[in-house]
Design an enzyme around this catalytic site. Structure first.
Site, PDB file in Angstrom:
ATOM      1  CG  MET A  21      42.062  31.833  37.534  1.00  0.00           C
ATOM      2  SD  MET A  21      41.141  30.921  38.796  1.00  0.00           S
ATOM      3  CE  MET A  21      42.258  31.111  40.172  1.00  0.00           C
ATOM      4  CG  HIS A  75      36.078  38.866  34.121  1.00  0.00           C
ATOM      5  ND1 HIS A  75      36.957  37.812  34.111  1.00  0.00           N
ATOM      6  CD2 HIS A  75      35.881  39.197  32.822  1.00  0.00           C
ATOM      7  CE1 HIS A  75      37.287  37.511  32.861  1.00  0.00           C
ATOM      8  NE2 HIS A  75      36.636  38.349  32.069  1.00  0.00           N
ATOM      9  CG  ASP A  87      38.271  37.202  28.968  1.00  0.00           C
ATOM     10  OD1 ASP A  87      38.219  37.051  27.735  1.00  0.00           O
ATOM     11  OD2 ASP A  87      37.547  37.995  29.588  1.00  0.00           O
ATOM     12  CB  THR A 130      41.062  37.600  40.347  1.00  0.00           C
ATOM     13  OG1 THR A 130      40.083  36.684  39.862  1.00  0.00           O
ATOM     14  CG2 THR A 130      41.191  37.467  41.852  1.00  0.00           C
TER      15      THR A 130
END
Length: 398
Positions: A337, A244, A340, A218
């Site tokens: 967030m 991501h 990972d 994010t």
């Protein structure tokens, strides 16, 4: 106090459905709805919502124009809804260039395993944005490039709680966090956070690096643009990017970065031989592995299995790099967030690699960087405005 949300969409069904989902959470409250971008601009000024959900295609004023006006006059975290198509990807990149912080597909059920996960996904995205102040890098447009190449940026994503790396394989392109993971994230924020390292305090180690890794979620597209546009064309190492992002978005994102940067940027393909001065973006919906091949390395793109939390997954790529290049790696974890990247970074650190994290103040969401910084895996926490300079300083001795 509940986070105040403005819902903007020209579809009465979608406005009603999003409002229902938002209001199901006691920590969220829809304070108004708008049917077009013009109404959204007026309501943002009048009501001062903490988060705005925004459609792209609307009458009177489209969502991209509305985002631009809101960010100029009443900066507010904005979550875009877009279609998972090539045109939708391009429009979303434009919206993020205009100042939006995050996005979800218009049918957000498409990126969740079930209805409950889809509901939780939307609620958590809004909470993540509502709890963070707006941060804009000092400059996002590389003035050294011609006007025709100065556009911007694409989309971010969310994380979920981590299982041991050895037990994880593959799942959705856009991860869905559980309620326990959100609690963990909020608790983590209350722990001590590392002090931001100044550029003067970062001394080049002299290590002979062979690879730069950057993992993010994010807020990552803006952060990646900020960092990569500062790199010279002759940057001395291959760069691997793990963001991501759904499969429909990574080709457009790589192409856009390639027009902005002096280095080459491309979506990674199976069998790519890594070259210095080239950045390889992990394809959405797949896993990217790094294998040793001669003095450089080769990329392997695989689908993974359905147990995996993310596609692409920072942990998986980092872990493969630890086996291929050992300590000859500089790995950076940017805004996102969840956690990972933490286990992959731990594996890299155990073989002597250098790990850095983005600092809290410059993150859209301080989850992934905090996961590696607060546990001592990262040696420096660095502001986004200083990250490129720090990387170039460290890489120049390699």
């Amino acid at each position: 106090m509940a986070i105040k949300v403005l819902v903007v969409d020209d579809s009465s069904f979608f406005r009603r459905r999003v409002s229902e989902i938002v209001n199901q959470d006691p920590d969220l409250e829809v304070v108004a709805v708008a049917v077009n971008g013009k109404e959204a601009v007026d309501m943002a000024a009048k009501l001062k919502p903490q988060v705005i959900t925004m459609d792209i295609e609307m009458p009177v004023m489209d969502g991209i124009t509305a985002v631009r006006e809101i960010m100029a006059n009443n900066p507010t975290p904005i979550l875009m809804f877009s279609s998972l198509t090539h045109d939708g990807a391009k429009a979303t990149l434009d919206a993020l260039e205009a100042g939006a912080l995050d996005f979800l597909p218009k049918r957000f059920e498409d990126i969740a395993t079930n209805k409950d996960d889809a509901i939780l996904l939307l609620q958590q995205r809004i909470k993540a944005l509502g709890r963070r102040r707006i941060y804009r890098p000092s400059s996002l447009t590389p003035t050294s490039l011609p006007e025709s190449r100065r556009s911007a940026i694409a989309a971010p994503d969310i994380n979920t709680p981590r299982r041991p790396l050895s037990s994880r394989l593959a799942s959705t392109a856009t991860p869905v966090a559980t309620r326990s993971s959100l609690s963990t994230t909020l608790a983590d924020r209350q722990s001590a956070n590392p002090t931001t390292s100044s550029i003067s305090s970062i001394r080049a180690s002299g290590k002979q690096y062979k690879l730069l890794l950057i993992g993010t979620s994010t807020g990552g597209p803006v952060a990646l643009q900020k960092v990569l546009t500062a790199f010279p064309a002759n940057y001395p190492h291959p760069i691997v990017l793990i963001q991501h992002m759904p499969a429909a978005f990574t080709p457009a994102f790589a192409a856009r970065l390639n027009t902005l940067c002096k280095i080459e940027v491309k979506e990674a393909e199976n069998g790519d031989a890594m070259r210095p001065g080239c950045a390889y973006l992990a394809p959405g919906g797949m896993q990217l592995m790094i294998e040793r091949s001669g003095i450089s390395g080769r990329l392997k793109v695989i689908s993974g299995t359905q147990e995996m939390n993310y596609k692409p997954c920072v942990d998986i790529t980092f872990a493969s790099a630890s086996k291929a290049f050992g300590g000859d790696v500089l790995a950076v974890v940017l805004t996102g967030m969840g956690a990972d990247g933490r286990e992959g970074a731990r594996m890299l650190k155990s073989v002597g690699a250098t790990i850095w994290a983005q600092d809290e103040a410059s993150c859209v969401v301080y989850g992934m960087p905090q996961a590696v910084a607060s546990t001592g895996i990262a040696t420096h926490s660095i502001s986004l405005d200083n990250m490129a300079e720090a990387i170039l300083k460290e890489s120049s001795r390699g």
